[in-house]
Design a protein around this motif. Sequence first.
Motif, PDB file in Angstrom:
ATOM      1  N   PHE A  14       0.822  -1.213   0.000  1.00  0.00           N
ATOM      2  CA  PHE A  14       0.000   0.000   0.000  1.00  0.00           C
ATOM      3  C   PHE A  14       0.860   1.269   0.000  1.00  0.00           C
ATOM      4  N   GLY A  15       2.019   1.204   0.672  1.00  0.00           N
ATOM      5  CA  GLY A  15       2.890   2.379   0.691  1.00  0.00           C
ATOM      6  C   GLY A  15       3.425   2.677  -0.701  1.00  0.00           C
ATOM      7  N   GLY A  16       3.917   1.649  -1.379  1.00  0.00           N
ATOM      8  CA  GLY A  16       4.470   1.824  -2.720  1.00  0.00           C
ATOM      9  C   GLY A  16       3.412   2.295  -3.704  1.00  0.00           C
ATOM     10  N   PHE A  19       8.412  -2.090  -9.518  1.00  0.00           N
ATOM     11  CA  PHE A  19       8.941  -3.453  -9.698  1.00  0.00           C
ATOM     12  C   PHE A  19       8.513  -4.279  -8.510  1.00  0.00           C
ATOM     13  N   GLU A  20       7.774  -5.327  -8.748  1.00  0.00           N
ATOM     14  CA  GLU A  20       7.249  -6.155  -7.657  1.00  0.00           C
ATOM     15  C   GLU A  20       7.728  -7.582  -7.825  1.00  0.00           C
ATOM     16  N   LYS A  21       8.240  -8.120  -6.738  1.00  0.00           N
ATOM     17  CA  LYS A  21       8.775  -9.486  -6.727  1.00  0.00           C
ATOM     18  C   LYS A  21       7.702 -10.546  -7.003  1.00  0.00           C
ATOM     19  N   GLY A  81       1.513  -6.651  -1.889  1.00  0.00           N
ATOM     20  CA  GLY A  81       2.356  -6.901  -0.714  1.00  0.00           C
ATOM     21  C   GLY A  81       1.604  -7.693   0.345  1.00  0.00           C
ATOM     22  N   ARG A  82       1.628  -7.196   1.563  1.00  0.00           N
ATOM     23  CA  ARG A  82       0.936  -7.900   2.645  1.00  0.00           C
ATOM     24  C   ARG A  82      -0.567  -7.949   2.394  1.00  0.00           C
ATOM     25  N   ALA A  83      -1.068  -7.040   1.574  1.00  0.00           N
ATOM     26  CA  ALA A  83      -2.500  -7.030   1.253  1.00  0.00           C
ATOM     27  C   ALA A  83      -2.773  -7.895   0.026  1.00  0.00           C
TER      28      ALA A  83
HETATM   29  C1  LIG Z   1      -1.838 -10.550   8.754  1.00  0.00           C
HETATM   30  C2  LIG Z   1      -1.833  -9.049   8.744  1.00  0.00           C
HETATM   31  C3  LIG Z   1      -2.980  -8.351   9.068  1.00  0.00           C
HETATM   32  C4  LIG Z   1      -2.984  -6.954   9.057  1.00  0.00           C
HETATM   33  N1  LIG Z   1      -4.143  -6.289   9.345  1.00  0.00           N
HETATM   34  C5  LIG Z   1      -4.194  -4.948   9.190  1.00  0.00           C
HETATM   35  C6  LIG Z   1      -5.445  -4.271   9.262  1.00  0.00           C
HETATM   36  O1  LIG Z   1      -6.492  -4.887   9.463  1.00  0.00           O
HETATM   37  N2  LIG Z   1      -5.464  -2.926   9.065  1.00  0.00           N
HETATM   38  C7  LIG Z   1      -4.321  -2.225   8.824  1.00  0.00           C
HETATM   39  O2  LIG Z   1      -4.391  -0.997   8.660  1.00  0.00           O
HETATM   40  N3  LIG Z   1      -3.112  -2.848   8.720  1.00  0.00           N
HETATM   41  C8  LIG Z   1      -3.035  -4.185   8.884  1.00  0.00           C
HETATM   42  N4  LIG Z   1      -1.842  -4.844   8.723  1.00  0.00           N
HETATM   43  C9  LIG Z   1      -0.625  -4.065   8.441  1.00  0.00           C
HETATM   44  C10 LIG Z   1      -0.567  -3.639   6.986  1.00  0.00           C
HETATM   45  O3  LIG Z   1      -1.002  -4.687   6.177  1.00  0.00           O
HETATM   46  C11 LIG Z   1       0.850  -3.293   6.574  1.00  0.00           C
HETATM   47  O4  LIG Z   1       1.460  -2.396   7.489  1.00  0.00           O
HETATM   48  C12 LIG Z   1       0.920  -2.666   5.187  1.00  0.00           C
HETATM   49  O5  LIG Z   1       0.058  -3.320   4.282  1.00  0.00           O
HETATM   50  C13 LIG Z   1       2.361  -2.732   4.705  1.00  0.00           C
HETATM   51  O6  LIG Z   1       2.475  -2.032   3.508  1.00  0.00           O
HETATM   52  P1  LIG Z   1       3.878  -1.628   2.923  1.00  0.00           P
HETATM   53  O7  LIG Z   1       3.649  -0.482   1.999  1.00  0.00           O
HETATM   54  O8  LIG Z   1       4.854  -1.405   4.019  1.00  0.00           O
HETATM   55  O9  LIG Z   1       4.370  -2.808   2.006  1.00  0.00           O
HETATM   56  P2  LIG Z   1       4.250  -4.397   2.031  1.00  0.00           P
HETATM   57  O10 LIG Z   1       2.833  -4.791   2.034  1.00  0.00           O
HETATM   58  O11 LIG Z   1       5.138  -4.947   3.064  1.00  0.00           O
HETATM   59  O12 LIG Z   1       4.813  -4.722   0.579  1.00  0.00           O
HETATM   60  C14 LIG Z   1       6.173  -4.701   0.262  1.00  0.00           C
HETATM   61  C15 LIG Z   1       6.308  -5.288  -1.128  1.00  0.00           C
HETATM   62  O13 LIG Z   1       7.679  -5.271  -1.517  1.00  0.00           O
HETATM   63  C16 LIG Z   1       7.937  -6.443  -2.295  1.00  0.00           C
HETATM   64  N5  LIG Z   1       9.375  -6.689  -2.323  1.00  0.00           N
HETATM   65  C17 LIG Z   1      10.177  -7.019  -1.275  1.00  0.00           C
HETATM   66  N6  LIG Z   1      11.453  -7.139  -1.697  1.00  0.00           N
HETATM   67  C18 LIG Z   1      11.438  -6.871  -3.027  1.00  0.00           C
HETATM   68  C19 LIG Z   1      12.452  -6.829  -4.031  1.00  0.00           C
HETATM   69  N7  LIG Z   1      13.734  -7.068  -3.739  1.00  0.00           N
HETATM   70  N8  LIG Z   1      12.103  -6.550  -5.313  1.00  0.00           N
HETATM   71  C20 LIG Z   1      10.804  -6.286  -5.629  1.00  0.00           C
HETATM   72  N9  LIG Z   1       9.805  -6.323  -4.715  1.00  0.00           N
HETATM   73  C21 LIG Z   1      10.121  -6.600  -3.424  1.00  0.00           C
HETATM   74  C22 LIG Z   1       7.161  -7.510  -1.557  1.00  0.00           C
HETATM   75  O14 LIG Z   1       6.924  -8.637  -2.366  1.00  0.00           O
HETATM   76  C23 LIG Z   1       5.870  -6.750  -1.217  1.00  0.00           C
HETATM   77  O15 LIG Z   1       4.925  -6.872  -2.251  1.00  0.00           O
HETATM   78  C24 LIG Z   1      -1.803  -6.243   8.723  1.00  0.00           C
HETATM   79  C25 LIG Z   1      -0.642  -6.945   8.394  1.00  0.00           C
HETATM   80  C26 LIG Z   1      -0.649  -8.330   8.408  1.00  0.00           C
HETATM   81  C27 LIG Z   1       0.597  -9.074   8.035  1.00  0.00           C
END
Ligand SMILES: Cc1cc2nc3c(=O)[nH]c(=O)nc-3n(C[C@H](O)[C@H](O)[C@H](O)COP(=O)(O)OP(=O)(O)OC[C@H]3O[C@@H](n4cnc5c(N)ncnc54)[C@H](O)[C@@H]3O)c2cc1C
Length: 510
Positions: A11-13, A30-32, A38-40
């Motif tokens: 969601f951040g990206g 670029f997504e792996k 991601g986590r969603a």
């Molecule tokens: C089980 C669970 C339940 C949750 N429930 C909630 C909720 O109900 N409400 C809420 O607000 N938050 C919730 N959260 C927290 C929330 O989901 C996360 O904080 C948020 O989605 C993280 O987003 P992010 O932008 O940090 O990236 P992430 O979702 O961590 O995505 C990072 C991305 O980077 C990619 N990546 C990694 N390394 C590489 C690479 N070398 N090259 C290319 N791509 C790469 C990964 O594959 C991934 O797609 C929950 C989290 C979990 C795990």
Amino acid sequence: MANIAIIGSGFGGLSLAVRLQAAGHQVRIFEKREKIGGRAYQLQDAGYTFDMGPSLVTAPSIIRSIFGAADRRMEDYVDLVPLDPFYRIFFHDGTHMDYNGDPDRMKAQLAQFSPHDADRYDDFMQDMKGIYDAVITEGLGKQPFDTLGKMARFVPRALRLNALKPVASMAKSYFEDFRSHFMFSFHPLFIGGHPFRAPSIYAMIPYLEREEGVWFARGGMYAIVEALGKVFEELGGQITTSAEVDRITVTVGKATGIQIDGTHIPFDAVVSNADVTATYRRLIDPEHRKKWTDRKLDGLKQTMSCFLMYIGTKKKYPQLAHHTLILAERYKELIDEIFAHKHLPVDFSMYLHVPTATDPGMAPEGCESMYVLIPVPNLKADADWTAIKQDYADKVIDFLEAWGMEDLRSSMEVCHLFTPEEFASELNATDGNAFSLEPRLTQTAWFRPHNRSEEIGSLYIVGAGTHPGAGVPGVMLSAEATLSNILEDHPVTRGRMSIPSDTRIEVQHA
Ligand SMILES: Cc1cc2nc3c(=O)[nH]c(=O)nc-3n(C[C@H](O)[C@H](O)[C@H](O)COP(=O)(O)OP(=O)(O)OC[C@H]3O[C@@H](n4cnc5c(N)ncnc54)[C@H](O)[C@@H]3O)c2cc1C
């Protein structure tokens, strides 16, 4: 206009990608993994649809503002449905509470257990409003905390609001019954925080929920992921999936591009949405890291992990609300055991997400789609999840059947498991963390890895590992903080076109 690479499509990206592309830069994600989110992420099997991670939609105003930045209306892309109750919480003694945002109903329920707590509800909410105003209304959450001056201005205010004391102590100063204490202190767990040490900045979440509601996106959280991906592409952004970045190239202290499978792709700026610890350790050669040395990275505190079971049943469980918590008797001791990385607790406290309670379309007719989330130690605990996961899942099912979910095992049509090992292998999460860096005082605001790299030019971080932190609203705010850093360094000078890289790599498209 700058050509900007974003590594990762959480969601951040995605939020940053939309904002940057709308501002006039040319962005490529670029997504792996095979799909964005991601986590969603989303899992579909035999007619059942599961959101694999976040399930609670809070602060819709923050989501709406991303669509607004792209000159679009969120309502044209996503159908948000309000939830009531927000959560149904079952306590170990058989009592339960339907937690929601209606002060009268909340006070009536609190009064059953403690008239004193019912009387204190309004005071608590009023005081948490002060923290909410600072973080959300006045925008501290979306400003980069990259100077000590900002921190110095923030600390006296935070002290006045009591925002630095632990969330559980804050709740204790208002409420006496164990149920109220839990209800107004557990929220940090949703973002990997220990309620007894996460600062009370997070104690404002109950106020945020009451102010803006708790929502469900019809079709699941993934509907929001898809909507953001769609808007980004409509704006001219590019998404490349199944593309794991293995290096961020740095020349004379400045990020110059990325490398995938040995191919260098030049960019004017690089943003990492990947795990922040892994970004510095695995993607950037040590000679470019004076601050984020391996030793310094070793000292970062990663959050706990989660054990997840995605279950489709041909039977309905109407006693479960959309968001249900089932709690063990132990609170602090249980969390201490998980956070201290020692071993798997024998008692269970769990969260169940049951989207079919709101949207029957998430499962075949008459069936239930749900996930069970159990907080567990991260991989520092040394558990061999490949060996133990099935046994652990069996214990969870036994527990839930004994708790009251009759015939759970025999009615299951689908069951997928996701363990700390998958957090590490699928998401590159350091130690298999579920929520990136722990939200503790020493990893908050200026003390968290900055949105603009402290030492490498044109390198930025977005997502749970930077300010303000994890959670969907948190990472969406981080996108705003990172955006302001990027626009300072790379103002949009329309008319100066650099050519987007056309370097070809073998990829599948989302
Ligand atoms: C089980 C669970 C339940 C949750 N429930 C909630 C909720 O109900 N409400 C809420 O607000 N938050 C919730 N959260 C927290 C929330 O989901 C996360 O904080 C948020 O989605 C993280 O987003 P992010 O932008 O940090 O990236 P992430 O979702 O961590 O995505 C990072 C991305 O980077 C990619 N990546 C990694 N390394 C590489 C690479 N070398 N090259 C290319 N791509 C790469 C990964 O594959 C991934 O797609 C929950 C989290 C979990 C795990």
